[in-house]
Design a protein around this motif. Structure first.
Motif, PDB file in Angstrom:
ATOM      1  N   ASP A  33       0.801  -1.199  -0.082  1.00 49.65           N
ATOM      2  CA  ASP A  33      -0.027   0.061   0.139  1.00 49.65           C
ATOM      3  C   ASP A  33       0.803   1.378  -0.105  1.00 49.65           C
ATOM      4  OD1 ASP A  33      -2.155  -1.558  -0.091  1.00 49.65           O
ATOM      5  OD2 ASP A  33      -2.917  -0.770   2.004  1.00 49.65           O
ATOM      6  N   ALA A  34       1.757   1.307   0.760  1.00 59.18           N
ATOM      7  CA  ALA A  34       2.853   2.432   0.888  1.00 59.18           C
ATOM      8  C   ALA A  34       3.506   2.761  -0.567  1.00 59.18           C
ATOM      9  CB  ALA A  34       3.654   2.227   1.924  1.00 59.18           C
ATOM     10  N   LEU A  35       3.997   1.812  -1.295  1.00 56.67           N
ATOM     11  CA  LEU A  35       4.555   1.771  -2.619  1.00 56.67           C
ATOM     12  C   LEU A  35       3.461   2.199  -3.487  1.00 56.67           C
ATOM     13  CD1 LEU A  35       7.067   1.340  -4.405  1.00 56.67           C
ATOM     14  CD2 LEU A  35       6.343  -0.906  -4.527  1.00 56.67           C
ATOM     15  N   LEU A  36       2.291   1.765  -3.338  1.00 59.99           N
ATOM     16  CA  LEU A  36       1.167   1.991  -4.368  1.00 59.99           C
ATOM     17  C   LEU A  36       0.884   3.528  -4.213  1.00 59.99           C
ATOM     18  CD1 LEU A  36      -1.053  -0.973  -4.212  1.00 59.99           C
ATOM     19  CD2 LEU A  36       0.007   0.159  -6.504  1.00 59.99           C
ATOM     20  N   GLY A  37       0.872   4.018  -2.834  1.00 58.41           N
ATOM     21  CA  GLY A  37       0.602   5.588  -2.607  1.00 58.41           C
ATOM     22  C   GLY A  37       1.653   6.345  -3.111  1.00 58.41           C
ATOM     23  N   GLU A  38       2.946   5.966  -3.298  1.00 58.39           N
ATOM     24  CA  GLU A  38       4.169   6.442  -3.729  1.00 58.39           C
ATOM     25  C   GLU A  38       3.832   6.490  -5.278  1.00 58.39           C
ATOM     26  OE1 GLU A  38       6.384   8.395  -2.616  1.00 58.39           O
ATOM     27  OE2 GLU A  38       5.607   7.906  -0.494  1.00 58.39           O
ATOM     28  N   VAL A  39       3.496   5.682  -5.893  1.00 55.00           N
ATOM     29  CA  VAL A  39       3.272   5.396  -7.305  1.00 55.00           C
ATOM     30  C   VAL A  39       1.958   6.396  -7.775  1.00 55.00           C
ATOM     31  CG1 VAL A  39       2.424   3.915  -9.281  1.00 55.00           C
ATOM     32  CG2 VAL A  39       4.184   3.168  -7.781  1.00 55.00           C
ATOM     33  N   PHE A  40       1.076   6.173  -6.978  1.00 49.62           N
ATOM     34  CA  PHE A  40      -0.256   7.013  -7.378  1.00 49.62           C
ATOM     35  C   PHE A  40       0.053   8.698  -7.244  1.00 49.62           C
ATOM     36  CE2 PHE A  40      -2.950   3.331  -6.241  1.00 49.62           C
ATOM     37  CZ  PHE A  40      -2.956   2.886  -7.328  1.00 49.62           C
ATOM     38  N   TRP A  41       0.907   8.881  -6.170  1.00 53.38           N
ATOM     39  CA  TRP A  41       1.395  10.239  -5.742  1.00 53.38           C
ATOM     40  C   TRP A  41       2.333  10.864  -7.153  1.00 53.38           C
ATOM     41  CZ3 TRP A  41      -0.619  14.481  -4.764  1.00 53.38           C
ATOM     42  CH2 TRP A  41       0.042  15.472  -4.624  1.00 53.38           C
ATOM     43  N   ALA A  42       3.123   9.721  -7.494  1.00 53.63           N
ATOM     44  CA  ALA A  42       4.017  10.216  -8.636  1.00 53.63           C
ATOM     45  C   ALA A  42       3.112  10.725  -9.672  1.00 53.63           C
ATOM     46  CB  ALA A  42       4.849   9.434  -8.726  1.00 53.63           C
ATOM     47  N   LEU A  43       2.218   9.823 -10.100  1.00 53.33           N
ATOM     48  CA  LEU A  43       1.488   9.994 -11.391  1.00 53.33           C
ATOM     49  C   LEU A  43       0.662  11.466 -11.063  1.00 53.33           C
ATOM     50  CD1 LEU A  43       0.343   6.376 -12.253  1.00 53.33           C
ATOM     51  CD2 LEU A  43       2.081   7.772 -13.271  1.00 53.33           C
ATOM     52  N   GLY A  44      -0.044  11.427  -9.788  1.00 47.60           N
ATOM     53  CA  GLY A  44      -0.741  12.820  -9.724  1.00 47.60           C
ATOM     54  C   GLY A  44      -0.017  13.969  -9.772  1.00 47.60           C
ATOM     55  N   ARG A  45       1.240  14.038  -9.115  1.00 49.44           N
ATOM     56  CA  ARG A  45       2.187  15.028  -9.237  1.00 49.44           C
ATOM     57  C   ARG A  45       2.398  15.362 -10.796  1.00 49.44           C
ATOM     58  NH1 ARG A  45       6.135  13.616  -6.218  1.00 49.44           N
ATOM     59  NH2 ARG A  45       7.419  12.999  -8.050  1.00 49.44           N
ATOM     60  N   ILE A  46       2.595  14.522 -11.421  1.00 51.92           N
ATOM     61  CA  ILE A  46       2.935  14.861 -12.747  1.00 51.92           C
ATOM     62  C   ILE A  46       1.663  15.353 -13.500  1.00 51.92           C
ATOM     63  CG2 ILE A  46       3.146  13.827 -15.129  1.00 51.92           C
ATOM     64  CD1 ILE A  46       4.998  11.459 -13.594  1.00 51.92           C
ATOM     65  N   PHE A  47       0.395  14.839 -13.330  1.00 55.57           N
ATOM     66  CA  PHE A  47      -1.011  15.364 -13.952  1.00 55.57           C
ATOM     67  C   PHE A  47      -1.333  16.648 -13.192  1.00 55.57           C
ATOM     68  CE2 PHE A  47      -2.667  10.690 -14.196  1.00 55.57           C
ATOM     69  CZ  PHE A  47      -2.114  10.481 -15.350  1.00 55.57           C
ATOM     70  N   LEU A  48      -0.838  16.981 -12.076  1.00 55.33           N
ATOM     71  CA  LEU A  48      -1.180  18.135 -11.481  1.00 55.33           C
ATOM     72  C   LEU A  48      -0.146  19.283 -12.191  1.00 55.33           C
ATOM     73  CD1 LEU A  48      -1.700  17.614  -7.691  1.00 55.33           C
ATOM     74  CD2 LEU A  48      -3.221  18.708  -9.202  1.00 55.33           C
ATOM     75  N   ALA A  49       1.230  19.000 -12.293  1.00 53.59           N
ATOM     76  CA  ALA A  49       1.920  19.859 -12.969  1.00 53.59           C
ATOM     77  C   ALA A  49       1.769  20.223 -14.467  1.00 53.59           C
ATOM     78  CB  ALA A  49       3.310  19.227 -13.042  1.00 53.59           C
ATOM     79  N   GLU A  50       1.288  19.137 -15.040  1.00 54.25           N
ATOM     80  CA  GLU A  50       0.841  19.485 -16.621  1.00 54.25           C
ATOM     81  C   GLU A  50      -0.395  20.185 -16.514  1.00 54.25           C
ATOM     82  OE1 GLU A  50      -0.535  16.746 -20.327  1.00 54.25           O
ATOM     83  OE2 GLU A  50       0.913  15.938 -19.053  1.00 54.25           O
ATOM     84  N   ALA A  51      -1.361  19.897 -15.662  1.00 53.10           N
ATOM     85  CA  ALA A  51      -2.743  20.912 -15.632  1.00 53.10           C
ATOM     86  C   ALA A  51      -2.362  22.089 -15.035  1.00 53.10           C
ATOM     87  CB  ALA A  51      -3.820  20.158 -14.601  1.00 53.10           C
ATOM     88  N   SER A  52      -1.551  22.459 -14.095  1.00 53.48           N
ATOM     89  CA  SER A  52      -1.200  23.912 -13.657  1.00 53.48           C
ATOM     90  C   SER A  52      -0.286  24.697 -14.922  1.00 53.48           C
ATOM     91  CB  SER A  52      -0.277  23.680 -12.554  1.00 53.48           C
ATOM     92  OG  SER A  52      -1.092  23.201 -11.493  1.00 53.48           O
ATOM     93  N   GLY A  53       0.401  23.976 -15.672  1.00 50.30           N
ATOM     94  CA  GLY A  53       1.093  24.466 -16.718  1.00 50.30           C
ATOM     95  C   GLY A  53       0.200  25.174 -17.872  1.00 50.30           C
ATOM     96  N   GLU A  54      -1.017  24.339 -18.244  1.00 50.14           N
ATOM     97  CA  GLU A  54      -1.622  24.563 -19.050  1.00 50.14           C
ATOM     98  C   GLU A  54      -2.865  25.718 -18.679  1.00 50.14           C
ATOM     99  OE1 GLU A  54      -3.609  21.155 -21.056  1.00 50.14           O
ATOM    100  OE2 GLU A  54      -1.891  19.945 -20.856  1.00 50.14           O
ATOM    101  N   ALA A  55      -3.123  25.576 -17.650  1.00 49.89           N
ATOM    102  CA  ALA A  55      -4.254  26.459 -16.967  1.00 49.89           C
ATOM    103  C   ALA A  55      -3.766  27.985 -17.017  1.00 49.89           C
ATOM    104  CB  ALA A  55      -4.731  26.289 -15.708  1.00 49.89           C
ATOM    105  N   SER A  56      -4.694  28.786 -17.527  1.00 47.85           N
ATOM    106  CA  SER A  56      -4.348  30.303 -17.532  1.00 47.85           C
ATOM    107  C   SER A  56      -5.341  31.128 -16.545  1.00 47.85           C
ATOM    108  CB  SER A  56      -4.658  30.717 -18.694  1.00 47.85           C
ATOM    109  OG  SER A  56      -5.930  30.719 -19.498  1.00 47.85           O
ATOM    110  N   GLY A  57      -5.079  32.294 -16.474  1.00 46.77           N
ATOM    111  CA  GLY A  57      -5.692  33.310 -15.734  1.00 46.77           C
ATOM    112  C   GLY A  57      -5.381  33.137 -14.242  1.00 46.77           C
ATOM    113  N   THR A  58      -5.979  33.705 -13.175  1.00 48.44           N
ATOM    114  CA  THR A  58      -6.115  33.728 -11.987  1.00 48.44           C
ATOM    115  C   THR A  58      -7.489  33.445 -11.190  1.00 48.44           C
ATOM    116  OG1 THR A  58      -6.405  36.061 -11.729  1.00 48.44           O
ATOM    117  CG2 THR A  58      -3.821  35.270 -12.049  1.00 48.44           C
ATOM    118  N   GLY A  59      -7.264  33.326  -9.807  1.00 49.26           N
ATOM    119  CA  GLY A  59      -8.416  33.338  -8.990  1.00 49.26           C
ATOM    120  C   GLY A  59      -9.147  31.938  -9.158  1.00 49.26           C
ATOM    121  N   PRO A  60     -10.572  31.901  -8.934  1.00 44.36           N
ATOM    122  CA  PRO A  60     -11.446  30.749  -9.080  1.00 44.36           C
ATOM    123  C   PRO A  60     -11.399  30.034 -10.250  1.00 44.36           C
ATOM    124  CG  PRO A  60     -12.179  32.286  -7.420  1.00 44.36           C
ATOM    125  CD  PRO A  60     -11.060  32.920  -8.343  1.00 44.36           C
TER     126      PRO A  60
END
Length: 166
Positions: A33-60
């Protein structure tokens, strides 16, 4: 790489691939479970970085844009879909409970998105909002784990917006 190839973590197979014993693997990672958590977080971090890089504007509007892109990436991840279908209890335990660090890390990441989007507020209040925001996003992206049909982001968007400070 093992997870991406197999859509799961087989500790015996992984130990063999790494040319170490199972005991050594468990000493290194703690538990599957701990290893799966690390794997899922690594993937999530990649997705979040990509989404954050594509998003524009500010605020809500930016926060919602990041969330929509992230939700699309997660729900489109075939390995995650397969894992959830084959191991729903493990997926729920690793992704949704405090038994792993995935949820805590997601709340911290949501706070960073609030900050990058210039959504301000009192720190304790923002943390509570981030917690609720992440729980709602989990309902959208991990709805199969929760035993409900796939959740449409548009249905959740008004509730997500309501959690963002004006």
């Amino acid at each position: 790489m093992h997870y991406l190839k197999h859509s799961t973590i087989d500790m015996d197979l992984l130990a063999g691939e790494l040319a170490i014993s199972r005991a050594t693997l468990y000493r290194m990672v703690g538990s599957r479970d701990a290893l799966l958590g690390e794997v899922f977080w690594a993937l999530g971090r990649i997705f979040l970085a990509e989404a954050s890089g594509e998003a524009s504007g500010t605020g809500p509007d930016r926060v919602i844009h990041v969330s929509r892109l992230f939700a699309e990436m997660v729900t489109g991840a075939q390995q995650l879909k397969r894992f959830v279908a084959e191991e729903p209890q493990t997926a729920a335990r690793v992704l949704l409970t405090t038994g792993s660090d995935v949820h805590h890390r997601a709340v911290d990441a949501q706070l960073e998105i609030f900050e990058a989007s210039r959504v301000g507020g009192e720190p304790a209040d923002l943390r509570r909002r981030a917690f609720l925001y992440v729980r709602l996003m989990e309902s959208v992206v991990y709805s199969p784990v929760l035993g409900v049909p796939e959740m449409d982001f548009d249905l959740a968007e008004p509730a997500l917006r309501a959690l963002l400070p004006a």
